[in-house]
Design a protein around this motif. Structure first.
Motif, PDB file in Angstrom:
ATOM      1  N   GLN A   1      -0.677  -0.578  -4.399  1.00  0.00           N
ATOM      2  CA  GLN A   1      -2.050  -0.071  -4.713  1.00  0.00           C
ATOM      3  C   GLN A   1      -1.337   1.138  -4.200  1.00  0.00           C
ATOM      4  O   GLN A   1      -0.811   1.945  -3.375  1.00  0.00           O
TER       5      GLN A   1
ATOM      6  N   LEU B   1       0.670  -1.610   0.256  1.00  0.00           N
ATOM      7  CA  LEU B   1      -0.078  -0.219  -0.171  1.00  0.00           C
ATOM      8  C   LEU B   1       1.179   0.957   0.472  1.00  0.00           C
ATOM      9  O   LEU B   1       1.336   1.958   1.314  1.00  0.00           O
TER      10      LEU B   1
ATOM     11  N   THR C   1      -4.079  -0.253  -8.993  1.00  0.00           N
ATOM     12  CA  THR C   1      -4.003  -1.807  -8.632  1.00  0.00           C
ATOM     13  C   THR C   1      -2.352  -2.350  -9.358  1.00  0.00           C
ATOM     14  O   THR C   1      -2.779  -1.702 -10.451  1.00  0.00           O
TER      15      THR C   1
END
Lengths: 336, 336
Positions: free
Chosen positions: A319, A246, A324
């Motif tokens: 992400q 992330l 993505t």
């Protein structure tokens, strides 16, 4: 002063004079055919080796010799930390251009002595030879770890959390800062200093590695020598899993963010592709984040969850901003 | 094929494919941040490192790449043997000129695999980097020895006997033979072959080192990497004694004597100042020569008394043809 003025043995005397003798674990140090060292019972020996070449891995216009000595060992200590092990004994070999000044080597070994003292590591041997080419430094470092407890890259399991210690991207930002040669005042000192420190004197995360091992919930570990993208791909490959990273969770130092604004760069790129941060990236069992963060905090360190492990195809997905992406290693390929 | 065609990781795959996985002592081999190895309880770890530079330590016109791979490890195994220890695990780093052919490196690692198999040694790691300069090979070798039993250079006592294993001078004679490029027939094959073998594929004396340790009467030990003159001076210096070396007792291979006649050289000079024989030179307690020679003979090896230890000034004296000379190290000083 040139080396030929004092000879090989004069140089060795100058160098060894800067180094400590070590503790009881050094049975025979520098000066015989080989060193003899003792390791705690019930422990295994952990060995890593790194070779650095002037013009490829370092340049005298981006790092001073004392920092170079420090960093030469930091690279290897970081590998030992990434096993959850403790560094103990080093051997250092140098291929030296004949015209090199003795003072450069004295400074180098002052930096070696600095980091050895910081991490209770002893130089127990080495080799010094001449070369017609660039300066080459080869370090082999031995450490110890409780038998059967070493933290590998291969243990990540679906459901685990992905984490990184400290902050990342600082070393690459620091290198860029040095190479840009900004006019005075463009980059405030309080922004520049942490970047220089990150690039020239990266601190290997031995204590963090020990906490991770002792926690019993760390399932895989790697050090950030080549950037998060490359290191996460190594864990994914060795563990046979997908890592989901992330972007917004990746911890960046405030100076890295500030310098990215000043220089018009993407700070995240330094973290993903820059490398040489020598933090630790790894995975831990589900639901163990709070326990781990408390443990780190108690020791004045930080550990940040930056993603998770899933059972998709082997690889890393990033992400970012609701999108993505497949994150390729872009690892450092010397011969590419 | 050039390395850039297969990349760094392609090269690593080609290399590691040639190497064995080792025994139970290899807990984690090539492929993680560091290797993890186990040593027998009650033993210490013995570590040595050597760096070899093309054009300084070897040249492709005097040694083929497979022999170079063999010899690169032989140098380090010999240091382990000189402690009375057993070689176990190696790490190998290479700085490679970008234009080098992959085939050269494949041959090199075939030679590495040869000697690893011969001495039950496993390559557990390494590093591969590029260089703008000459090819550099750095080997660090770990071995094990019974705690407190390692044979040092510092234990020689007045009254002890000076000995050497096998024969010496062959490697220097071999190098000279290669460099002379004699016309066909000048040097018979049965003379040339042992010299080539001695220079290109020197066999480290691990078994002899173990016999010396187990005998309990060996008081100091060194390996012959830089010639007897240099090695004896090291023992004299570290032990604080005089070594008296009897020139006529130094064991020379029949081929070395024959080639000295053919080339008009002094065979003894190769033994004293040539080096790279990788035999063992040391001292043993008085009156222990017969016991030691019987032990060696039983194992198909030889051990020759070549002098004695006295309590004069620190140094080495050479007795030859009824005359006594002071024997200076004339050790190899790379920067002289």
């Amino acid at each position: 002063m040139k080396i030929r003025e004092i000879g090989e043995f004069g140089l060795i005397d100058k160098i060894t004079g800067r180094l400590g003798r070590g503790d009881d674990s050094v049975v025979v140090g520098i000066g015989d055919d080989a060193a003899v060292t003792a390791y705690a019972q019930g422990h295994h020996v952990v060995t890593t080796t790194d070779m650095l070449v002037e013009g490829v891995h370092f340049r005298s216009d981006t790092i001073d010799d004392r920092s170079l000595g420090y960093k030469s060992l930091a690279v290897s200590i970081s590998d030992i930390a990434a096993m959850g092990a403790l560094p103990k004994h080093a051997v250092i070999s140098l291929a030296i251009p004949v015209e090199m000044d003795v003072e450069r080597l004295e400074d180098l070994y002052t930096g070696v002595a600095d980091i050895c003292e910081e991490f209770q590591t002893t130089v127990v041997g080495g080799d010094i030879v001449k070369t017609s080419g660039p300066f080459v430094i080869s370090v082999t470092l031995l450490g110890q770890v409780e038998a059967g407890r070493a933290l590998l890259r291969s243990g990540a399991k679906p459901g685990d959390l992905l984490f990184v210690t400290g902050t990342v991207g600082g070393s690459a930002a620091g290198l860029q800062y040095i190479q840009q040669q900004h006019s005075e005042g463009v980059v405030p000192t309080e922004v520049a200093d942490p970047l220089l420190q990150a690039h020239q004197r990266p601190r290997p995360q031995v204590e963090a590695g020990r906490l991770l091992l002792e926690s019993g919930v760390c399932t895989s570990l790697n050090d950030v020598s080549d950037g998060l993208a490359s290191e996460c791909n190594e864990i994914a490959k060795m563990s046979g899993v997908t890592l989901v990273l992330l972007a917004e969770q990746i911890p960046l130092h405030a100076s890295v963010r500030r310098y990215a604004e000043i220089s018009g760069q993407q700070a995240i790129d330094w973290a993903l592709f820059g490398g040489e941060d020598y933090q630790l990236v790894g995975t831990m069992q589900p639901d163990s984040a709070e326990q781990m963060q408390a443990l780190f905090e108690k020791n004045g360190l930080t550990c940040t969850v930056i993603g998770r492990v899933t059972d998709g195809a082997v690889g890393v997905t990033l992400q970012r901003g609701g999108q993505t992406y497949e994150l390729k290693p872009r690892g450092y390929n010397h011969f590419g």
